[in-house]
Design an enzyme around this catalytic site. Structure first.
Site, short mmCIF file in Angstrom:
data_model
loop_
_atom_site.label_atom_id
_atom_site.label_comp_id
_atom_site.label_asym_id
_atom_site.label_seq_id
_atom_site.Cartn_x
_atom_site.Cartn_y
_atom_site.Cartn_z
N GLY A 75 0.82 -1.21 0.00
CA GLY A 75 0.00 0.00 0.00
C GLY A 75 0.85 1.26 0.00
O GLY A 75 0.57 2.22 -0.73
N THR A 76 1.91 1.27 0.79
CA THR A 76 2.76 2.45 0.89
C THR A 76 3.40 2.78 -0.45
O THR A 76 3.38 3.94 -0.89
CB THR A 76 3.85 2.23 1.97
OG1 THR A 76 3.19 2.03 3.22
CG2 THR A 76 4.79 3.42 2.07
N GLN A 186 -7.35 0.19 3.27
CA GLN A 186 -8.15 -0.28 4.41
C GLN A 186 -9.52 -0.80 3.96
O GLN A 186 -10.13 -1.63 4.63
CB GLN A 186 -8.31 0.89 5.41
CG GLN A 186 -8.74 0.51 6.81
CD GLN A 186 -7.77 -0.35 7.58
OE1 GLN A 186 -8.20 -1.29 8.23
NE2 GLN A 186 -6.49 -0.08 7.53
N ALA A 207 -2.08 -6.12 -0.09
CA ALA A 207 -2.65 -7.46 0.10
C ALA A 207 -2.81 -7.89 1.56
O ALA A 207 -3.73 -8.62 1.90
CB ALA A 207 -1.79 -8.49 -0.64
N HIS A 208 -1.90 -7.43 2.44
CA HIS A 208 -1.96 -7.98 3.81
C HIS A 208 -3.15 -7.46 4.60
O HIS A 208 -3.47 -7.99 5.67
CB HIS A 208 -0.63 -7.76 4.55
CG HIS A 208 -0.39 -6.37 5.05
ND1 HIS A 208 -0.67 -6.01 6.35
CD2 HIS A 208 0.11 -5.27 4.44
CE1 HIS A 208 -0.32 -4.72 6.51
NE2 HIS A 208 0.15 -4.27 5.36
N THR A 244 12.23 -7.03 -10.97
CA THR A 244 11.59 -8.33 -11.23
C THR A 244 10.35 -8.48 -10.35
O THR A 244 10.45 -8.34 -9.13
CB THR A 244 12.59 -9.47 -10.95
OG1 THR A 244 13.74 -9.25 -11.78
CG2 THR A 244 12.00 -10.83 -11.23
N CYS A 332 1.58 2.19 12.96
CA CYS A 332 2.89 2.85 12.85
C CYS A 332 3.11 3.82 14.02
O CYS A 332 4.21 4.29 14.25
CB CYS A 332 3.00 3.63 11.54
SG CYS A 332 2.02 2.98 10.21
C1 LIG Z 1 -2.08 -0.16 5.93
C2 LIG Z 1 -2.37 1.05 5.16
C3 LIG Z 1 -1.43 1.60 4.27
C4 LIG Z 1 -0.04 1.01 4.11
O1 LIG Z 1 -0.08 -0.21 3.45
P1 LIG Z 1 1.18 -1.23 3.54
O2 LIG Z 1 0.80 -2.33 2.59
O3 LIG Z 1 1.23 -1.69 4.96
O4 LIG Z 1 2.38 -0.48 3.11
C5 LIG Z 1 -1.79 2.71 3.54
N1 LIG Z 1 -3.00 3.27 3.68
C6 LIG Z 1 -3.94 2.78 4.52
C7 LIG Z 1 -5.28 3.44 4.60
C8 LIG Z 1 -3.66 1.66 5.28
O5 LIG Z 1 -4.58 1.18 6.12
#
Ligand SMILES: *Cc1c(COP(=O)(O)O)cnc(C)c1O
Length: 390
Positions: A75-76, A186, A207-208, A244, A332
Protein backbone atom coordinates in the site's frame (compact mmCIF):
# COMPACT_ATOMS: atom_id res chain seq x y z
CA UNK A 1 -15.11 -21.36 22.27
CA UNK A 2 -11.75 -19.64 22.24
CA UNK A 3 -8.95 -20.85 24.47
CA UNK A 4 -8.65 -18.33 27.33
CA UNK A 5 -4.83 -18.57 27.18
CA UNK A 6 -4.63 -17.65 23.49
CA UNK A 7 -4.64 -13.89 22.95
CA UNK A 8 -7.67 -12.58 21.10
CA UNK A 9 -6.92 -10.69 17.89
CA UNK A 10 -9.00 -7.53 17.43
CA UNK A 11 -6.59 -5.67 15.15
CA UNK A 12 -7.54 -6.69 11.60
CA UNK A 13 -7.03 -3.06 10.55
CA UNK A 14 -3.28 -3.48 11.21
CA UNK A 15 -2.97 -6.72 9.28
CA UNK A 16 -4.82 -9.99 8.66
CA UNK A 17 -3.83 -13.67 8.83
CA UNK A 18 -3.29 -15.16 5.38
CA UNK A 19 -5.98 -17.44 4.01
CA UNK A 20 -4.78 -21.07 3.64
CA UNK A 21 -6.15 -21.14 0.06
CA UNK A 22 -3.82 -18.24 -0.77
CA UNK A 23 -0.72 -20.11 0.39
CA UNK A 24 -1.70 -23.08 -1.77
CA UNK A 25 -1.71 -21.10 -5.02
CA UNK A 26 1.54 -19.30 -4.11
CA UNK A 27 3.62 -22.38 -3.33
CA UNK A 28 4.40 -23.65 -6.87
CA UNK A 29 5.84 -20.24 -7.81
CA UNK A 30 8.55 -20.57 -5.15
CA UNK A 31 9.76 -23.92 -6.47
CA UNK A 32 8.89 -25.54 -9.81
CA UNK A 33 7.60 -22.31 -11.44
CA UNK A 34 10.41 -20.13 -10.08
CA UNK A 35 11.45 -18.57 -13.42
CA UNK A 36 11.93 -14.88 -14.11
CA UNK A 37 8.82 -13.77 -16.03
CA UNK A 38 11.05 -11.65 -18.32
CA UNK A 39 13.06 -14.68 -19.50
CA UNK A 40 12.37 -16.05 -22.96
CA UNK A 41 12.69 -19.76 -22.08
CA UNK A 42 10.08 -22.19 -20.78
CA UNK A 43 10.81 -21.40 -17.09
CA UNK A 44 10.22 -17.71 -17.77
CA UNK A 45 7.09 -18.43 -19.75
CA UNK A 46 5.54 -20.44 -16.90
CA UNK A 47 6.21 -17.64 -14.44
CA UNK A 48 4.89 -15.06 -16.87
CA UNK A 49 1.73 -17.09 -17.40
CA UNK A 50 1.14 -17.08 -13.62
CA UNK A 51 1.86 -13.36 -13.38
CA UNK A 52 -0.43 -12.40 -16.23
CA UNK A 53 -3.24 -14.70 -15.07
CA UNK A 54 -3.06 -12.97 -11.67
CA UNK A 55 -3.18 -9.57 -13.37
CA UNK A 56 -6.22 -10.55 -15.44
CA UNK A 57 -8.03 -11.97 -12.38
CA UNK A 58 -7.39 -8.98 -10.21
CA UNK A 59 -8.20 -6.51 -13.00
CA UNK A 60 -11.49 -8.32 -13.65
CA UNK A 61 -12.40 -8.06 -9.93
CA UNK A 62 -11.72 -4.31 -10.09
CA UNK A 63 -13.55 -3.88 -13.40
CA UNK A 64 -10.29 -2.62 -14.92
CA UNK A 65 -8.14 -3.64 -17.89
CA UNK A 66 -5.13 -5.87 -17.08
CA UNK A 67 -2.78 -3.18 -18.46
CA UNK A 68 -4.14 -0.71 -15.89
CA UNK A 69 -2.81 -2.71 -12.92
CA UNK A 70 0.73 -2.06 -11.62
CA UNK A 71 2.11 -4.44 -8.99
CA UNK A 72 4.07 -2.84 -6.14
CA UNK A 73 5.54 -3.85 -2.78
CA UNK A 74 2.43 -2.76 -0.85
CA UNK A 75 0.00 0.00 0.00
CA UNK A 76 2.76 2.45 0.89
CA UNK A 77 4.55 2.04 -2.42
CA UNK A 78 1.27 2.31 -4.35
CA UNK A 79 0.52 5.59 -2.56
CA UNK A 80 4.02 6.85 -3.34
CA UNK A 81 3.82 5.96 -7.02
CA UNK A 82 0.36 7.49 -7.35
CA UNK A 83 1.02 10.78 -5.59
CA UNK A 84 4.60 11.47 -6.65
CA UNK A 85 4.11 9.96 -10.09
CA UNK A 86 1.02 12.05 -10.84
CA UNK A 87 2.43 15.25 -9.29
CA UNK A 88 5.68 15.17 -11.31
CA UNK A 89 3.94 14.11 -14.54
CA UNK A 90 1.37 16.92 -14.27
CA UNK A 91 4.11 19.45 -13.57
CA UNK A 92 6.03 18.27 -16.66
CA UNK A 93 2.94 18.17 -18.89
CA UNK A 94 1.09 21.33 -17.88
CA UNK A 95 3.10 23.17 -15.25
CA UNK A 96 0.62 22.12 -12.54
CA UNK A 97 2.06 22.73 -9.09
CA UNK A 98 -0.86 22.45 -6.66
CA UNK A 99 -1.64 19.25 -4.79
CA UNK A 100 -4.85 18.72 -2.89
CA UNK A 101 -4.89 16.08 -0.15
CA UNK A 102 -7.39 15.46 2.64
CA UNK A 103 -6.26 16.03 6.23
CA UNK A 104 -7.25 12.48 7.26
CA UNK A 105 -4.86 10.49 5.06
CA UNK A 106 -2.65 7.61 6.11
CA UNK A 107 1.00 8.66 6.59
CA UNK A 108 1.86 6.97 3.28
CA UNK A 109 -0.07 9.76 1.54
CA UNK A 110 0.22 12.56 4.12
CA UNK A 111 4.01 12.44 4.54
CA UNK A 112 4.48 12.11 0.80
CA UNK A 113 2.47 15.25 0.21
CA UNK A 114 4.51 17.14 2.81
CA UNK A 115 7.74 15.98 1.18
CA UNK A 116 6.50 17.03 -2.26
CA UNK A 117 5.88 20.49 -0.79
CA UNK A 118 9.01 20.81 1.37
CA UNK A 119 11.58 19.27 -0.97
CA UNK A 120 10.09 19.67 -4.43
CA UNK A 121 8.30 23.00 -4.32
CA UNK A 122 4.72 21.84 -4.79
CA UNK A 123 1.99 23.92 -3.17
CA UNK A 124 0.17 21.61 -0.76
CA UNK A 125 -3.41 22.41 0.21
CA UNK A 126 -5.29 20.27 2.72
CA UNK A 127 -8.96 19.43 2.36
CA UNK A 128 -10.49 19.55 5.85
CA UNK A 129 -12.59 16.56 6.88
CA UNK A 130 -15.61 17.10 9.13
CA UNK A 131 -15.93 16.07 12.81
CA UNK A 132 -16.75 12.51 11.74
CA UNK A 133 -13.63 12.27 9.60
CA UNK A 134 -15.56 12.55 6.35
CA UNK A 135 -14.40 14.58 3.34
CA UNK A 136 -17.35 16.43 1.80
CA UNK A 137 -17.43 16.88 -2.01
CA UNK A 138 -18.11 20.65 -1.60
CA UNK A 139 -14.82 21.02 0.27
CA UNK A 140 -13.00 19.42 -2.67
CA UNK A 141 -14.93 21.43 -5.29
CA UNK A 142 -14.07 24.69 -3.53
CA UNK A 143 -10.34 23.97 -3.81
CA UNK A 144 -9.94 22.48 -7.29
CA UNK A 145 -7.83 24.73 -9.52
CA UNK A 146 -6.63 24.84 -13.09
CA UNK A 147 -3.11 24.07 -11.84
CA UNK A 148 -4.09 21.20 -9.50
CA UNK A 149 -1.77 18.31 -10.34
CA UNK A 150 -3.46 15.55 -8.30
CA UNK A 151 -6.13 15.09 -5.61
CA UNK A 152 -5.92 12.35 -2.97
CA UNK A 153 -8.76 11.28 -0.67
CA UNK A 154 -8.71 8.05 1.34
CA UNK A 155 -11.58 5.64 0.56
CA UNK A 156 -11.99 4.44 4.15
CA UNK A 157 -9.94 5.89 6.96
CA UNK A 158 -7.73 3.46 8.88
CA UNK A 159 -8.02 5.17 12.27
CA UNK A 160 -11.72 5.98 12.49
CA UNK A 161 -13.21 3.77 9.75
CA UNK A 162 -15.15 6.55 8.02
CA UNK A 163 -16.05 5.88 4.36
CA UNK A 164 -15.71 8.85 2.00
CA UNK A 165 -18.09 9.73 -0.87
CA UNK A 166 -15.45 8.86 -3.48
CA UNK A 167 -17.88 8.55 -6.40
CA UNK A 168 -19.04 12.16 -5.94
CA UNK A 169 -15.51 13.46 -5.42
CA UNK A 170 -14.27 11.55 -8.48
CA UNK A 171 -17.00 13.06 -10.67
CA UNK A 172 -15.93 16.57 -9.63
CA UNK A 173 -12.29 15.84 -10.47
CA UNK A 174 -13.09 14.14 -13.80
CA UNK A 175 -15.16 17.14 -14.90
CA UNK A 176 -12.03 19.28 -14.43
CA UNK A 177 -9.62 16.69 -15.95
CA UNK A 178 -7.71 16.42 -12.68
CA UNK A 179 -6.56 12.95 -11.60
CA UNK A 180 -8.03 11.62 -8.35
CA UNK A 181 -6.15 9.08 -6.28
CA UNK A 182 -7.88 7.09 -3.56
CA UNK A 183 -6.08 4.99 -0.96
CA UNK A 184 -8.33 1.91 -0.74
CA UNK A 185 -5.88 -0.12 1.36
CA UNK A 186 -8.15 -0.28 4.41
CA UNK A 187 -11.31 -0.68 2.31
CA UNK A 188 -10.13 -3.57 0.10
CA UNK A 189 -11.28 -6.39 2.33
CA UNK A 190 -14.70 -5.07 3.26
CA UNK A 191 -16.10 -2.84 0.49
CA UNK A 192 -16.73 -3.73 -3.14
CA UNK A 193 -14.01 -2.03 -5.21
CA UNK A 194 -15.15 -1.25 -8.76
CA UNK A 195 -12.97 1.39 -10.39
CA UNK A 196 -15.54 2.11 -13.11
CA UNK A 197 -18.43 2.82 -10.77
CA UNK A 198 -16.11 4.78 -8.46
CA UNK A 199 -14.76 6.77 -11.41
CA UNK A 200 -11.29 7.16 -9.88
CA UNK A 201 -8.03 7.46 -11.83
CA UNK A 202 -5.63 5.95 -9.31
CA UNK A 203 -6.42 3.44 -6.55
CA UNK A 204 -4.04 1.82 -4.05
CA UNK A 205 -4.38 -1.66 -2.54
CA UNK A 206 -2.21 -3.68 -0.14
CA UNK A 207 -2.65 -7.46 0.10
CA UNK A 208 -1.96 -7.98 3.81
CA UNK A 209 -5.06 -5.97 4.75
CA UNK A 210 -7.26 -8.43 2.80
CA UNK A 211 -5.97 -11.81 4.01
CA UNK A 212 -3.12 -11.92 1.49
CA UNK A 213 0.66 -11.82 1.99
CA UNK A 214 2.61 -8.84 3.37
CA UNK A 215 4.92 -6.79 1.15
CA UNK A 216 2.80 -6.85 -2.00
CA UNK A 217 0.27 -4.39 -3.38
CA UNK A 218 -1.22 -2.91 -6.51
CA UNK A 219 -1.93 0.46 -8.04
CA UNK A 220 -4.75 0.88 -10.51
CA UNK A 221 -3.77 3.49 -13.10
CA UNK A 222 -6.61 4.47 -15.40
CA UNK A 223 -5.75 4.35 -19.12
CA UNK A 224 -4.42 7.74 -20.22
CA UNK A 225 -3.24 8.88 -16.77
CA UNK A 226 0.43 9.80 -16.91
CA UNK A 227 2.79 8.97 -14.05
CA UNK A 228 6.50 9.56 -13.66
CA UNK A 229 8.01 6.28 -12.38
CA UNK A 230 9.29 6.53 -8.79
CA UNK A 231 11.78 3.77 -9.41
CA UNK A 232 13.94 3.66 -12.53
CA UNK A 233 15.37 0.50 -14.10
CA UNK A 234 13.99 -2.17 -16.42
CA UNK A 235 10.76 -1.77 -18.35
CA UNK A 236 8.61 -3.93 -16.08
CA UNK A 237 5.01 -2.99 -15.23
CA UNK A 238 4.37 -0.63 -18.15
CA UNK A 239 7.66 1.09 -17.35
CA UNK A 240 6.22 2.40 -14.07
CA UNK A 241 7.78 0.01 -11.59
CA UNK A 242 11.18 -1.37 -12.45
CA UNK A 243 12.30 -4.61 -10.83
CA UNK A 244 11.59 -8.33 -11.23
CA UNK A 245 8.00 -8.82 -10.11
CA UNK A 246 7.38 -10.90 -7.00
CA UNK A 247 5.44 -13.60 -8.82
CA UNK A 248 4.41 -15.88 -5.90
CA UNK A 249 3.15 -12.94 -3.84
CA UNK A 250 1.32 -11.41 -6.81
CA UNK A 251 -0.39 -14.75 -7.49
CA UNK A 252 -1.32 -14.91 -3.79
CA UNK A 253 -2.62 -11.36 -3.74
CA UNK A 254 -4.85 -11.96 -6.76
CA UNK A 255 -6.28 -15.09 -5.12
CA UNK A 256 -6.85 -13.29 -1.80
CA UNK A 257 -8.54 -10.36 -3.53
CA UNK A 258 -10.83 -12.60 -5.49
CA UNK A 259 -11.79 -14.47 -2.29
CA UNK A 260 -12.61 -11.29 -0.30
CA UNK A 261 -14.30 -9.45 -3.14
CA UNK A 262 -16.50 -12.46 -3.82
CA UNK A 263 -17.66 -12.43 -0.22
CA UNK A 264 -17.84 -8.74 0.79
CA UNK A 265 -21.64 -8.64 0.92
CA UNK A 266 -22.02 -11.94 2.77
CA UNK A 267 -19.30 -11.07 5.30
CA UNK A 268 -20.44 -7.51 5.89
CA UNK A 269 -23.60 -8.58 7.72
CA UNK A 270 -21.73 -10.79 10.18
CA UNK A 271 -18.94 -8.26 10.67
CA UNK A 272 -21.38 -5.40 11.20
CA UNK A 273 -23.14 -7.28 13.97
CA UNK A 274 -19.81 -8.02 15.71
CA UNK A 275 -18.75 -4.39 15.27
CA UNK A 276 -22.04 -3.11 16.70
CA UNK A 277 -21.66 -5.50 19.62
CA UNK A 278 -18.33 -3.75 20.33
CA UNK A 279 -19.68 -0.21 19.85
CA UNK A 280 -22.82 -0.67 21.92
CA UNK A 281 -21.01 -2.62 24.63
CA UNK A 282 -18.19 -0.09 25.04
CA UNK A 283 -20.44 2.98 25.05
CA UNK A 284 -22.72 1.31 27.62
CA UNK A 285 -20.03 0.09 30.02
CA UNK A 286 -17.27 2.73 29.88
CA UNK A 287 -18.01 6.23 31.25
CA UNK A 288 -16.59 9.32 29.48
CA UNK A 289 -16.19 7.46 26.20
CA UNK A 290 -17.15 8.48 22.69
CA UNK A 291 -17.26 6.84 19.29
CA UNK A 292 -14.97 8.40 16.67
CA UNK A 293 -15.72 8.42 12.95
CA UNK A 294 -19.05 8.27 11.20
CA UNK A 295 -21.79 6.36 13.10
CA UNK A 296 -23.17 4.68 9.93
CA UNK A 297 -20.86 5.34 7.00
CA UNK A 298 -17.98 3.35 8.47
CA UNK A 299 -16.22 0.09 7.64
CA UNK A 300 -18.31 -2.91 8.72
CA UNK A 301 -15.41 -4.28 10.81
CA UNK A 302 -14.26 -1.04 12.44
CA UNK A 303 -14.98 0.43 15.91
CA UNK A 304 -12.96 3.34 17.31
CA UNK A 305 -13.25 5.29 20.53
CA UNK A 306 -11.82 8.02 22.69
CA UNK A 307 -11.65 7.70 26.46
CA UNK A 308 -11.17 10.88 28.44
CA UNK A 309 -8.10 10.98 30.71
CA UNK A 310 -6.50 7.84 29.26
CA UNK A 311 -3.11 7.26 27.65
CA UNK A 312 -4.01 5.09 24.66
CA UNK A 313 -0.64 3.32 24.67
CA UNK A 314 -0.89 2.45 28.36
CA UNK A 315 -4.37 1.04 27.74
CA UNK A 316 -3.06 -1.03 24.83
CA UNK A 317 -0.41 -2.56 27.07
CA UNK A 318 -2.96 -3.36 29.76
CA UNK A 319 -5.21 -4.94 27.14
CA UNK A 320 -2.29 -6.94 25.77
CA UNK A 321 -1.50 -8.19 29.28
CA UNK A 322 -5.11 -9.31 29.61
CA UNK A 323 -4.93 -11.15 26.27
CA UNK A 324 -6.52 -8.67 23.84
CA UNK A 325 -4.70 -7.30 20.78
CA UNK A 326 -6.06 -3.89 19.75
CA UNK A 327 -4.60 -0.69 18.37
CA UNK A 328 -4.70 3.00 19.20
CA UNK A 329 -5.10 4.04 15.57
CA UNK A 330 -2.39 3.56 13.01
CA UNK A 331 -0.05 0.67 13.89
CA UNK A 332 2.89 2.85 12.85
CA UNK A 333 2.16 5.18 15.79
CA UNK A 334 2.95 2.72 18.60
CA UNK A 335 5.34 4.32 21.08
CA UNK A 336 4.66 7.81 19.75
CA UNK A 337 3.41 10.02 22.59
CA UNK A 338 1.93 12.63 20.22
CA UNK A 339 -1.81 12.42 19.60
CA UNK A 340 -2.89 11.17 16.17
CA UNK A 341 -2.83 13.92 13.53
CA UNK A 342 -6.04 12.50 12.10
CA UNK A 343 -7.89 12.84 15.41
CA UNK A 344 -6.63 16.37 16.00
CA UNK A 345 -7.54 17.26 12.38
CA UNK A 346 -11.07 16.07 13.19
CA UNK A 347 -11.20 18.66 15.97
CA UNK A 348 -10.54 16.60 19.11
CA UNK A 349 -8.48 18.19 21.86
CA UNK A 350 -5.08 16.72 22.67
CA UNK A 351 -6.38 15.41 25.99
CA UNK A 352 -9.18 13.40 24.37
CA UNK A 353 -7.15 12.42 21.30
CA UNK A 354 -4.44 10.75 23.40
CA UNK A 355 -6.98 8.24 24.70
CA UNK A 356 -7.82 6.48 21.45
CA UNK A 357 -8.65 2.81 20.96
CA UNK A 358 -9.30 1.00 17.69
CA UNK A 359 -11.02 -2.39 17.68
CA UNK A 360 -11.14 -4.02 14.24
CA UNK A 361 -12.81 -7.40 13.86
CA UNK A 362 -12.33 -9.86 11.00
CA UNK A 363 -13.45 -13.10 9.47
CA UNK A 364 -12.20 -15.24 12.39
CA UNK A 365 -13.73 -13.11 15.18
CA UNK A 366 -16.30 -14.88 17.37
CA UNK A 367 -19.08 -13.26 19.44
CA UNK A 368 -17.71 -14.85 22.64
CA UNK A 369 -14.36 -13.16 22.02
CA UNK A 370 -16.15 -9.79 21.95
CA UNK A 371 -18.00 -10.71 25.15
CA UNK A 372 -14.69 -11.47 26.87
CA UNK A 373 -13.27 -8.15 25.64
CA UNK A 374 -16.30 -6.19 26.84
CA UNK A 375 -16.09 -7.85 30.25
CA UNK A 376 -12.40 -6.95 30.66
CA UNK A 377 -12.33 -3.43 29.20
CA UNK A 378 -14.06 -1.18 31.82
CA UNK A 379 -11.65 -2.10 34.64
CA UNK A 380 -8.64 -1.66 32.34
CA UNK A 381 -9.82 1.82 31.31
CA UNK A 382 -10.23 2.74 35.00
CA UNK A 383 -6.77 1.37 35.73
CA UNK A 384 -5.21 3.47 32.96
CA UNK A 385 -7.11 6.53 34.25
CA UNK A 386 -5.62 5.92 37.69
CA UNK A 387 -2.15 5.78 36.10
CA UNK A 388 -2.73 9.17 34.50
CA UNK A 389 -3.64 10.90 37.76
CA UNK A 390 -0.99 9.09 39.85
C1 LIG B 1 -2.08 -0.16 5.93
C2 LIG B 1 -2.37 1.05 5.16
C3 LIG B 1 -1.43 1.60 4.27
C4 LIG B 1 -0.04 1.01 4.11
O1 LIG B 1 -0.08 -0.21 3.45
P1 LIG B 1 1.18 -1.23 3.54
O2 LIG B 1 0.80 -2.33 2.59
O3 LIG B 1 1.23 -1.69 4.96
O4 LIG B 1 2.38 -0.48 3.11
C5 LIG B 1 -1.79 2.71 3.54
N1 LIG B 1 -3.00 3.27 3.68
C6 LIG B 1 -3.94 2.78 4.52
C7 LIG B 1 -5.28 3.44 4.60
C8 LIG B 1 -3.66 1.66 5.28
O5 LIG B 1 -4.58 1.18 6.12
Amino acid sequence: MSDPKTPIYLDYGATTPMDERVWQVMQPFFSQDFGNPSSVHAFGQRAEAGLEAARRDMAAQLNAEPGELIFTSGGTESDNLALRGAAFAARAARGANHILVSNVEHAAVARNAVQLADSHGFELELIPADQQGQVQPEEVAARLREDTAVVSVVMANNEVGTINPITEIAALCRARYIPLHTDAVQAGAYLPINVQSLGVDLLSLGAHKFYGPKGIGALYVSEGIKLLPTQAGGSHEEGLRAGTPNVPYIVGMAQAFSLVQGETEARATTLRSLRDQVINGVLKSVPDAQLTGHPEQRLPNHASFLFQGVDGNALLMLLDGAGFACSSGSACKTGDPEPSEILTAMGFTREWALGSLRVTVGIHTQPDEIEAFLTALPALVEKSRALETA
